[in-house]
Design a protein around this motif. Structure first.
Motif, mmCIF file in Angstrom:
data_model
loop_
_atom_site.group_PDB
_atom_site.id
_atom_site.type_symbol
_atom_site.label_atom_id
_atom_site.label_comp_id
_atom_site.label_asym_id
_atom_site.label_seq_id
_atom_site.Cartn_x
_atom_site.Cartn_y
_atom_site.Cartn_z
ATOM 1 N N THR A 99 1.062 -1.196 -0.192
ATOM 2 C CA THR A 99 0.320 -0.302 -0.066
ATOM 3 C C THR A 99 0.500 0.874 -0.249
ATOM 4 O O THR A 99 0.466 2.138 0.171
ATOM 5 C CB THR A 99 -0.959 -0.058 1.698
ATOM 6 O OG1 THR A 99 -0.276 -0.605 2.022
ATOM 7 C CG2 THR A 99 -1.702 -0.871 1.392
ATOM 8 N N GLY A 100 2.537 0.762 0.301
ATOM 9 C CA GLY A 100 2.946 2.591 -0.026
ATOM 10 C C GLY A 100 4.108 2.989 1.048
ATOM 11 O O GLY A 100 4.508 4.004 1.202
ATOM 12 N N GLY A 101 4.561 1.718 1.620
ATOM 13 C CA GLY A 101 5.580 1.827 2.162
ATOM 14 C C GLY A 101 4.959 2.670 3.936
ATOM 15 O O GLY A 101 5.438 3.430 4.712
ATOM 16 N N GLN A 102 3.143 2.170 4.595
ATOM 17 C CA GLN A 102 2.948 2.205 5.832
ATOM 18 C C GLN A 102 4.482 2.233 6.880
ATOM 19 O O GLN A 102 4.400 0.291 6.447
ATOM 20 C CB GLN A 102 1.784 2.653 5.991
ATOM 21 C CG GLN A 102 1.046 3.306 4.976
ATOM 22 C CD GLN A 102 0.597 3.074 3.911
ATOM 23 O OE1 GLN A 102 1.394 1.492 3.692
ATOM 24 N NE2 GLN A 102 0.076 3.421 2.826
ATOM 25 N N ALA A 103 4.152 2.415 8.081
ATOM 26 C CA ALA A 103 5.048 1.872 9.712
ATOM 27 C C ALA A 103 4.149 0.981 9.478
ATOM 28 O O ALA A 103 2.831 0.882 10.097
ATOM 29 C CB ALA A 103 5.454 2.693 10.222
ATOM 30 N N SER A 104 4.955 -0.623 10.178
ATOM 31 C CA SER A 104 4.227 -1.839 10.846
ATOM 32 C C SER A 104 5.157 -2.234 11.795
ATOM 33 O O SER A 104 5.819 -0.356 12.257
ATOM 34 C CB SER A 104 4.382 -2.735 9.997
ATOM 35 O OG SER A 104 5.751 -3.340 10.234
ATOM 36 N N LYS A 105 4.777 -2.253 13.025
ATOM 37 C CA LYS A 105 5.367 -2.426 14.377
ATOM 38 C C LYS A 105 6.842 -3.254 13.676
ATOM 39 O O LYS A 105 7.433 -3.640 14.679
ATOM 40 C CB LYS A 105 5.056 -3.881 15.190
ATOM 41 C CG LYS A 105 3.931 -2.797 16.182
ATOM 42 C CD LYS A 105 2.446 -3.479 16.918
ATOM 43 C CE LYS A 105 2.170 -4.435 17.169
ATOM 44 N NZ LYS A 105 1.055 -4.299 16.279
ATOM 45 N N SER A 106 6.925 -3.758 12.978
ATOM 46 C CA SER A 106 8.299 -4.319 12.262
ATOM 47 C C SER A 106 9.200 -3.362 11.480
ATOM 48 O O SER A 106 10.024 -3.815 11.720
ATOM 49 C CB SER A 106 8.073 -5.288 11.226
ATOM 50 O OG SER A 106 9.429 -5.640 10.601
ATOM 51 N N THR A 107 8.726 -2.110 11.613
ATOM 52 C CA THR A 107 9.709 -1.194 11.056
ATOM 53 C C THR A 107 10.887 -0.366 12.185
ATOM 54 O O THR A 107 10.219 -0.839 12.728
ATOM 55 C CB THR A 107 9.099 0.508 10.857
ATOM 56 O OG1 THR A 107 7.840 0.233 9.697
ATOM 57 C CG2 THR A 107 9.315 1.517 10.446
ATOM 58 N N PRO A 108 11.823 -0.056 11.556
ATOM 59 C CA PRO A 108 13.064 0.157 13.241
ATOM 60 C C PRO A 108 13.015 1.493 13.869
ATOM 61 O O PRO A 108 12.518 2.103 12.809
ATOM 62 C CB PRO A 108 14.286 -0.660 12.306
ATOM 63 C CG PRO A 108 13.687 -0.829 11.113
ATOM 64 C CD PRO A 108 12.495 -1.048 11.058
ATOM 65 N N LEU A 109 13.033 1.240 14.502
ATOM 66 C CA LEU A 109 13.412 2.508 15.478
ATOM 67 C C LEU A 109 14.231 3.637 14.658
ATOM 68 O O LEU A 109 15.826 3.467 13.864
ATOM 69 C CB LEU A 109 14.212 2.341 16.632
ATOM 70 C CG LEU A 109 14.557 3.817 17.477
ATOM 71 C CD1 LEU A 109 12.960 3.667 18.029
ATOM 72 C CD2 LEU A 109 15.718 3.598 18.345
ATOM 73 N N GLY A 110 13.623 4.815 14.603
ATOM 74 C CA GLY A 110 14.319 6.023 13.289
ATOM 75 C C GLY A 110 14.014 5.783 12.032
ATOM 76 O O GLY A 110 14.194 6.919 11.136
ATOM 77 N N ALA A 111 13.334 4.615 11.470
ATOM 78 C CA ALA A 111 13.206 4.785 9.872
ATOM 79 C C ALA A 111 11.771 5.253 9.571
ATOM 80 O O ALA A 111 10.883 5.170 10.578
ATOM 81 C CB ALA A 111 13.053 3.312 9.478
ATOM 82 N N VAL A 112 12.563 6.346 8.717
ATOM 83 C CA VAL A 112 10.634 7.155 8.289
ATOM 84 C C VAL A 112 10.241 5.635 6.987
ATOM 85 O O VAL A 112 10.359 5.443 6.238
ATOM 86 C CB VAL A 112 11.318 8.930 7.317
ATOM 87 C CG1 VAL A 112 10.059 8.982 6.826
ATOM 88 C CG2 VAL A 112 12.498 9.707 8.160
ATOM 89 N N ALA A 113 8.824 6.534 7.764
ATOM 90 C CA ALA A 113 8.037 5.808 6.610
ATOM 91 C C ALA A 113 6.842 6.658 6.389
ATOM 92 O O ALA A 113 6.572 7.460 7.447
ATOM 93 C CB ALA A 113 7.280 4.032 7.436
ATOM 94 N N LYS A 114 6.092 5.995 6.085
ATOM 95 C CA LYS A 114 3.972 6.679 5.938
ATOM 96 C C LYS A 114 3.967 6.666 7.272
ATOM 97 O O LYS A 114 3.265 4.905 8.271
ATOM 98 C CB LYS A 114 3.370 6.124 4.418
ATOM 99 C CG LYS A 114 3.534 7.262 3.798
ATOM 100 C CD LYS A 114 3.276 6.533 2.514
ATOM 101 C CE LYS A 114 3.603 7.072 1.075
ATOM 102 N NZ LYS A 114 2.758 6.530 -0.220
ATOM 103 N N PHE A 115 3.247 7.296 8.079
ATOM 104 C CA PHE A 115 2.215 7.214 9.025
ATOM 105 C C PHE A 115 3.668 7.338 10.325
ATOM 106 O O PHE A 115 3.653 6.660 11.564
ATOM 107 C CB PHE A 115 1.900 6.246 9.680
ATOM 108 C CG PHE A 115 0.509 5.768 8.500
ATOM 109 C CD1 PHE A 115 0.260 6.986 8.170
ATOM 110 C CD2 PHE A 115 0.080 4.622 8.351
ATOM 111 C CE1 PHE A 115 -0.865 7.097 7.323
ATOM 112 C CE2 PHE A 115 -1.458 4.541 8.085
ATOM 113 C CZ PHE A 115 -1.559 6.243 6.838
ATOM 114 N N ALA A 116 4.794 7.553 9.410
ATOM 115 C CA ALA A 116 6.187 6.774 10.794
ATOM 116 C C ALA A 116 7.319 8.649 9.985
ATOM 117 O O ALA A 116 8.278 8.609 10.106
ATOM 118 C CB ALA A 116 6.588 6.415 11.308
ATOM 119 N N SER A 117 6.564 9.858 9.745
ATOM 120 C CA SER A 117 7.107 10.609 9.265
ATOM 121 C C SER A 117 7.531 11.206 9.872
ATOM 122 O O SER A 117 9.225 12.257 9.395
ATOM 123 C CB SER A 117 6.507 11.601 8.138
ATOM 124 O OG SER A 117 5.588 12.595 8.609
#
Lengths: 1189, 342
Positions: A1005-1023
């Motif tokens: 769906t285009g790179g939204q953060a999941s609970k797998s997204t590492p600390l400090g990574a920029v993702a959608k919903f974690a801009s």
């Protein structure tokens, strides 16, 4: 403020500014609304009341609705954005929210539901599935309405206390770019005054004035309580009308709940809701101008159903009314809107208030099926018949139940002043981006209007895009594709060889072609049918080698700026000089933050483009007889050569109902017919340098590298250029080896080159496999054809235990449309090589279900015996449970088979029965023996003349061979929406294998953060960078003690990956494999994907480990740490990925802080793992079901 | 004890200088170094490649963001639009650090540029001067891998860089060099003629390592150790009375004895990063106390009076001097290890 945006942004702009909380979860096509809210919040944009809304991403839509319900009960103004199955997951909460008379608006980009197949496209099935929840439903028909009605619904929910679903058509409205007048903050504040918000807050739960809400009620009062809300619902139509009137006072834009348009004395009337209304309105005007007496009723408020307004809107003169539903309710007497309108009219007629017209119901536009003026005219034609069909469909050919109406697809009612332009491009060439930019440039010119809509195919690599752009002096209200274009551009030569890009051409159309050929050869190189059309229609032909111009300007493969400039130069939509100035202005705006160099290069490309653009002389007759490339190559089944071929050719809209399977079942192994030739550079094998290690074939994401060994005599009759080398193995004298590149399927991703360990001395950067320009395609085809005549090596003669051996196993997952260089697909391919012939696969929705199962074709295939993985996708959230069900069914059938087999012992004989029942089935040799026994058994049973026990055994005999059940999906599923299911299935103790292809983000769906997204990574919903660390799912699973767990990364250690897959599958219990999958959403050069996997492991971000309960059973330490101690700092891994660099650029201090915390976490976890790896077995849980303590 | 020293015409409170390194990345870092007691601080080096790489990275990032955008219906982009602000370039960051750090400390702040070609250094050197740098250290790190490039060409390249920079700024310029020139003394004199106000001996040539596991060359940076001081010390001793400009010693300082040895060889200032990285910023106090104690113990009244005592005398034949030392060393070695030279 006049602006040019799509419907999603239009709705989100109002919703964000009128709320305090957005509780969200990504789902197409609504994700953009949530993403924008998150970005605005991260940027500190306040709402109209001066505070910055909080945006919270939840683990599922169910979770989003739950959090929203709580926030509402806490008194916050809260909203959410969703669609499709996501909205369905909210239903339980929707009943609660409505039952408690709570003000909120859900903004929904309405989408199809997954039934016989999933569809991301637009219709009203989702919103119709919540019409009974007690929510009001308000429908917008255009991007402007999506903005305006988002605001109006907010006011209405606060004044009425009834919650609203505000919806608009997914894609057609959500993704249409058009001119929108945005409301100012002042206007929004005037519309929705703060007093209403305070009233909302006063209704919140508070210990200062406590009460309870959400009681359990009994037969004595539940019913009456349910009736208490009636007055509130009765008031809604009036309150929405008031809101619309207030809105009109503030803005001058006037809406009504139900609007009639057309002849006041119309005889034929259509009732419709959504974007289709615009099409009907325009067609009604056209038909009435021709003397017809027709009209249209457009509904905006659907729930509570505005009976009075409907009755008032349908003229008394109406003889026949067609109610159109953009939904399907199988088995019902009619679709919901039809039934509602019929009931309203029937009641009115029965009470003598008006005469009863004939009411018919029609379905249209499912899954964004086009709804055009021609179709509208077709409906009115039907209504003119003495006995129109009571139920009908429009826009398809239903040759089974004959519901479909005929229509004239060529009807064109567009304003001649409108410029219509169609662009064909490839996804990677930037065509769509450039067109969005063009719309902004033109739309900003005062007195000019612009509209854009973009059509994509279902591939993620080498995908085709078609952009439909309209420009004109009047607002553009045409929510359907262009069918007659004044300008057509084809930005990729490979497209015009396969698709009729002149489908929408008319006499005098201007055609721009991006050509790889010299200008004087361009015409002769075109397919003959295209040449003929150019001549017949007198098309004005222009060409440019945009790739060359872009390369010379230092822009690599990005041709967008060059071709955009050409469009402005020859389309004359703006004076050329003014247009070029605007293009450069847009470049400066877009690229300013990327630095002066980027801006300068783009500006230089603009100037160079004009110099290299040429008008092509069109001869009087076609030159040569080059045909179009057919969509299906090679001998295929009847279904594939007709139905699949039609979908591939882009003519699937014409397929009749009878052509399609009734239950969503499609043939496997169809990608092999496509031969997409999407890359100009492909892998090239160097037999001299090759050590035949198999690493390249192992990592190839597209299964285009195939190895076989064979007797030298097999080379008789080989094409001259067929490559071969002596087999590099002891005990096979005279044997030859070939690594065949499937040239037409190779995407040129280059992972094979990275994986190759051979660096020939003096060869520079060369390896034993390299990327090289495509040779003559015919030779490549000959080589592949010959290679396929060589038998696949027998599985029993292949050593499965090492990477070298696996190259000889046939992949049953091949040529997927995943991104070039995908990090997930090599794992799936390996799964099929090892276990494919006896595997069933449950696939969570996501990237893998799309490249795995998005029509027209599938990469899941079968071997020469017709065996291969049986694949299914249930939903996103339930995949683990779905897979467990497959396991349970298999176990039941195995049990039945074993029982029947024992019962038939007298007939079958002890030897047969004992051999089968007692067979070990762990290793491949054992499995192949069992397969032979089962085959023999089945043959024997076929001779036994039937009977209940024989027939019963025959029906389940296949289950005597151990079935391999795989549950696969991404981290969005496993860590978030399906987390509870994964956990529960692991706890079930059943023999399932869960493969998580962890891209650390919602990739599909285009790179939204999941609970797998590492600390400090920029993702959608974690801009602003992900604030929390990645969940250690491996350790969660380890805690059960009886779950086999492995964390693998084939770019770091392919051998460990192979070992883990085999152990997991062999383990008679639940297994979990977490597989590091590099992804385009990491912002990396995909050719370096394996290097990044190595860095992930070397930095300790992704420590390789296995937890094998079998070891615990034999008294050994089950925890195996497979990677060496971290040897590079985490920073070295981070620095190579844009997702981390983005934060370092935007907020260096935060980036540094996150990095320090991340490094700490890595160190800490490593210490813990090391400690675990050295513990005694007794310190790990034992499996109570099968071992001693 | 009088430790006062002059370096590049700048009066320093003592001859210990923090050389370019990781401790001077921030204002606080620079302040910590000055508070530790050093006589001057050389800021970390801004690399020519860094500036260029950043521009290229920005361009690549733009492509990475665009590359996969708008190619699939479900995902029209893969990254949020984070910020519309232009990225702060390393050059801008460096200038701002010079400006802030020079105001924050009461000892001279020397800016450092590392490169191997003229590039845009001239322009940038002027900006550094305006930002408040007291002097500029040009770290010319050049590995002439091009076999068509002759020795004199390599030297000329250095001379051109120094001349161009000197013409454009008025603050003093020191040149940090590698030792690999066929006649280093003559070359150093040509640099002085081109305008160099001092030389820093020597740049360490960071030889890469090999990772046998990945079959790859890996760049390696390690802190220096005292044995590395011998090469620069030898050259400082040889040039002390032959170069009319400041000489700074760098590499291999671990104890106060190493500082003393350099001063005896003739260094105007002694630079260290490794010792401060190993033992902390305040370790400069230990080194200075050690120097003070040694001077007192040996009866010197100032650092000037001890400086250059072991330099090759101005009237000696330097080559002969070195050769004599070489022969003596071999004789000594022979008696310990047997003959080393065949």
């Amino acid at each position: 403020m006049r602006t040019i945006i799509d419907g999603n942004e239009a709705a989100a702009s109002a919703a964000y500014r009128l709320n305090e909380l957005c509780s969200i979860y990504p789902i197409t096509p609504s994700s953009t609304m949530a993403e924008l809210a998150d970005e605005w919040s991260a940027q500190g944009r306040p709402n109209v009341y001066g505070m910055i809304p909080t945006v919270v991403e939840m683990q599922s839509e169910g979770g989003a609705a739950g959090a929203l319900h709580g926030a509402l009960q806490g008194g916050a103004l809260s909203t959410t954005f969703t669609a499709s199955q996501g909205l369905l997951l909210m239903i339980p909460n929707m009943y609660k929210i409505a039952g408690e008379l709570t003000s909120t608006v859900f903004h929904v980009a309405a989408r199809s539901l997954a039934a016989q197949g999933l569809s991301i496209y637009g219709d009203h099935q989702d919103v119709m599935a919540v019409r009974q929840t007690g929510f009001a439903l308000l429908c917008s028909a255009s991007p402007q309405e999506a903005h305006d009605l988002a605001a109006i619904s907010q006011l209405a929910t606060l004044t009425s206390r009834i919650p609203f679903v505000h919806f608009f058509d997914g894609f057609r409205t959500s993704h249409e770019v058009n001119v929108v007048d945005l409301l100012s903050d002042d206007q929004l504040r005037d519309l929705v005054p703060e007093e209403l918000i305070r009233a909302h807050r006063r209704r919140a739960l508070s210990p200062e004035h406590p009460y309870i809400r959400g009681t359990a009620q009994n037969p004595d009062t539940y019913f009456q309580s349910r009736e208490t809300v009636n007055p509130f619902y009765a008031a809604v139509p009036g309150l929405v009308t008031e809101a619309m009137e207030k809105f009109a006072e503030l803005t001058g834009r006037r809406y009504e709940l139900v609007e009639y348009h057309g002849d006041p004395e119309a005889e034929r009337v259509v009732v419709v809701m959504g974007s289709g209304a615009q099409t009907v309105v325009k067609t009604v005007d056209y038909l009435n101008a021709q003397g017809a007496k027709v009209g249209v009723v457009q509904l905006r408020l659907y729930r509570p159903f505005p009976v009075e307004q409907i009755l008032a809107a349908i003229p008394a003169t109406a003889r026949v009314v067609a109610v159109l539903d953009r939904t399907k309710e199988p088995g019902s007497g009619g679709e919901p809107l039809f039934l509602d309108v019929t009931a309203a009219l029937g009641e009115a007629a029965a009470t003598g208030r008006r005469a009863m017209p004939l009411v018919v119901g029609g379905r249209y536009g499912l899954s964004s099926k086009e709804f055009t003026p021609g179709m509208v005219a077709g409906i009115f034609d039907e209504l003119a018949l003495p006995q129109p069909r009571p139920r009908f469909t429009i826009g398809i050919n239903d040759d089974v139940t004959h519901t479909s109406l005929p229509y004239d697809p060529t009807l064109d009612i567009e304003d001649p002043a409108t410029v219509s332009a169609v662009f064909y491009g490839l996804g990677s060439d930037g065509t769509v981006g450039a067109n969005k930019n063009t719309i902004k440039i033109i739309g900003e010119v005062p007195g000019t209007y612009a509209q854009g809509y973009f059509v994509y195919d279902s591939k993620k690599s080498g995908s085709r895009t078609v952009s439909h752009l309209r420009f004109g002096p009047k607002p553009i209200e045409a929510p359907y594709l262009i069918n007659s274009a004044s300008f057509i551009a084809c930005h990729a030569w490979s497209v015009l060889e396969r698709v009729d890009v002149l489908e929408f051409a008319r006499p005098g159309t201007v055609l721009l072609i991006n050509t790889p050929y010299p200008i004087d050869e361009v015409f002769a190189r075109l397919p003959e049918p295209m040449q003929a059309k150019i001549i017949d229609l007198g098309i004005e032909l222009w060409a440019i080698d945009a790739n060359l111009v872009a390369r010379k300007a230092g822009m690599g493969r990005r041709t967008n700026t060059v071709l955009q400039t050409c469009f402005f130069a020859i389309s004359k939509v703006l004076p050329a000089e003014q247009a070029i100035k605007q293009v450069k202005k847009a470049i400066r705006k877009t690229y300013a933050r990327k630095g002066a160099d980027v801006v300068a290069k783009n500006e230089a490309a603009v100037d160079a483009s004009l110099a290299d653009l040429h008008r092509i002389e069109v001869p009087a007759a076609p030159v040569g007889d080059q045909p179009m490339i057919p969509p299906v190559i090679g001998a295929a089944s009847q279904f594939v050569s007709t139905v699949t071929a039609s979908m591939l050719a882009g003519t699937g809209d014409q397929l009749p109902v009878s052509a399609l399977p009734v239950d969503g079942t499609y043939p496997s192994g169809t990608t092999k017919y496509e031969k997409r030739n999407i890359s100009d550079i492909i892998a090239e094998w160097d037999p001299e340098a090759c050590i035949q290690c198999g690493n390249c074939a192992f990592v190839c994401p597209h299964a285009v590298l195939r190895a076989k060994y064979y007797a030298g005599s097999a080379l008789d009759g080989a094409p001259e250029c067929f490559q071969s080398a002596p087999l590099n193995a002891a005990g096979f004298p005279g044997s030859r080896y070939t690594l065949q590149v499937y040239a037409e399927d190779c995407t040129g991703c280059g992972l094979c080159v990275e994986a190759c360990p051979v660096k020939p001395i003096g060869g520079g950067n060369r390896r034993a496999i390299n990327l090289a320009p495509v040779l003559e395609r015919t030779k490549e085809k000959e080589n592949v054809a010959f290679f396929e005549t060589i038998p696949v090596n027998r599985r029993s003669r292949v050593d499965f235990a090492n990477v070298r051996g696996t190259q000889f196993l046939e992949p049953l997952f091949e040529f997927s449309g995943a991104c070039s260089g995908c990090g997930e697909t090599p794992y799936l391919k390996l799964l099929t090589q090892l276990f494919g012939g006896r595997a069933t696969v449950a696939n969570a929705t996501g990237c893998s279900s799309i490249y795995g199962g998005n029509l027209p074709t599938t990469p899941w295939s079968s071997n020469k015996y017709g065996r291969g993985p049986a694949w299914s996708n249930s939903l996103f959230e339930d995949n683990a449970e779905f897979g467990l069900g497959l396991r349970l069914a298999a176990d039941l059938h195995t049990e039945t088979a074993r029982r029947r087999l024992a019962e038939l012992r007298p007939e079958l004989g002890d030897a047969t029965v004992d051999a089968i029942l007692g067979a070990p089935q762990q290793y491949e040799s054992e499995l192949s023996q069992q397969r032979a026994r089962v085959d023999a058994l089945k043959a024997l049973l076929d001779t036994m003349g039937g009977g209940p026990r024989v027939d019963d055994l025959r029906s389940v005999a296949d289950h005597l061979l151990r079935r391999s059940v795989w549950i696969v999906g991404g981290d969005g599923w496993a860590y978030d929406i399906g987390s509870a299911g994964v956990d529960h299935v692991l706890a079930s103790g059943r023999d399932v294998n869960i493969l998580v292809m962890d891209t650390e983000v919602y990739s599909n769906t285009g790179g939204q953060a999941s609970k797998s997204t590492p600390l400090g990574a920029v993702a959608k919903f974690a801009s602003g960078g992900k604030m929390t660390g990645k969940k250690d799912v491996a350790m969660q699973a380890v805690s059960y003690g009886n779950v086999y767990v492995a964390r693998v990364a084939m770019g770091a250690d392919p051998q460990q990956t192979l070992k883990a897959f085999r152990e997991a599958e062999a383990y008679d219990g639940p297994s979990l494999i977490l597989a590091y999958s590099h992804c385009i959403a990491h912002g990396i050069d995909m050719r370096k994907g394996l290097d990044q996997q190595y860095r992930a492991v070397a930095s300790g971000h992704w420590p390789l480990m296995r937890y094998n309960p079998v070891l615990r059973m034999s008294g050994r330490n089950p925890f195996l740490l497979d990677s060496p101690r971290p040897r590079i700092p985490l920073k070295e891994y981070h620095d190579k990925e844009l997702r981390f660099r983005m934060l370092a650029n935007s907020d260096p201090e935060a980036a540094e802080r996150f990095l320090e915390f991340g490094q700490d976490a890595v160190n800490r976890r490593w210490a813990e793992y090391e400690e675990m790896a050295t513990r005694g077995a007794e310190r790990f849980a034992a499996d109570a079901t099968r071992s001693d303590r | 004890m009088n430790l006062r020293t002059t370096y590049l015409g700048l009066p320093l409170r003592n001859p210990l200088v923090a050389s370019a390194g990781p401790l001077s990345q921030t204002v606080d870092g620079v302040k910590g170094l000055a508070d530790g007691g050093v006589g001057a601080v050389v800021l970390y080096s801004l690399f020519e490649e860094q500036v260029r790489a950043q521009l290229e990275q920005a361009e690549r990032d733009a492509l990475l963001e665009e590359e996969h955008a708008d190619l699939f219906a479900e995902a029209t982009s893969y990254f949020p639009s984070v910020s519309a602000e232009p990225v702060e370039t390393v050059a801008v960051k460096y200038l701002s650090l010079v400006e802030k750090a020079s105001r924050a400390i009461d000892v001279p702040l020397i800016a450092s540029l590392n490169g191997s070609s003229l590039g845009s250094w001239v322009q940038f050197a002027r900006q550094l001067e305006e930002a408040g740098a007291a002097a500029l250290e040009l770290n010319i790190y050049f590995m002439p891998g091009d076999t068509s490039l002759a020795g004199p060409d390599v030297e000329q390249r250095h001379i051109d860089i120094v001349a161009a920079v000197k013409q454009n700024i008025s603050i003093p310029v020191a040149v940090k060099l590698a030792p690999y020139f066929s006649s280093f003394g003559s070359f150093a004199l040509r640099l002085v003629e081109a305008g160099a106000d001092g030389v820093v001996l020597f740049n360490r040539f960071l030889q890469p390592d090999v990772d046998v596991e990945r079959v790859e060359v890996v760049p390696g940076v390690e802190l220096s150790n005292p044995s590395e001081a011998r090469l620069p010390r030898t050259w400082i001793a040889a040039l002390r009375h032959r170069l009319p400009v400041s000489i700074a010693a760098t590499s291999g300082v671990e104890t106060a004895d190493d500082v003393v040895a350099y001063l005896l060889a003739g260094a105007d200032v002694v630079m260290t990063t490794s010792a401060l990285v190993r033992h902390g910023r305040d370790y400069s106090r230990v080194l200075l106390d050690g120097l003070d104690t040694w001077l007192t113990r040996k009866g010197f009244a100032s650092v000037d009076s001890a400086r250059g005592l072991l330099a090759v005398p101005a009237d000696a034949d330097a080559a002969g001097y070195q050769r004599a030392g070489y022969v003596t060393a071999l004789e000594k070695a022979k008696s310990r290890y047997g003959s080393l030279v065949g």
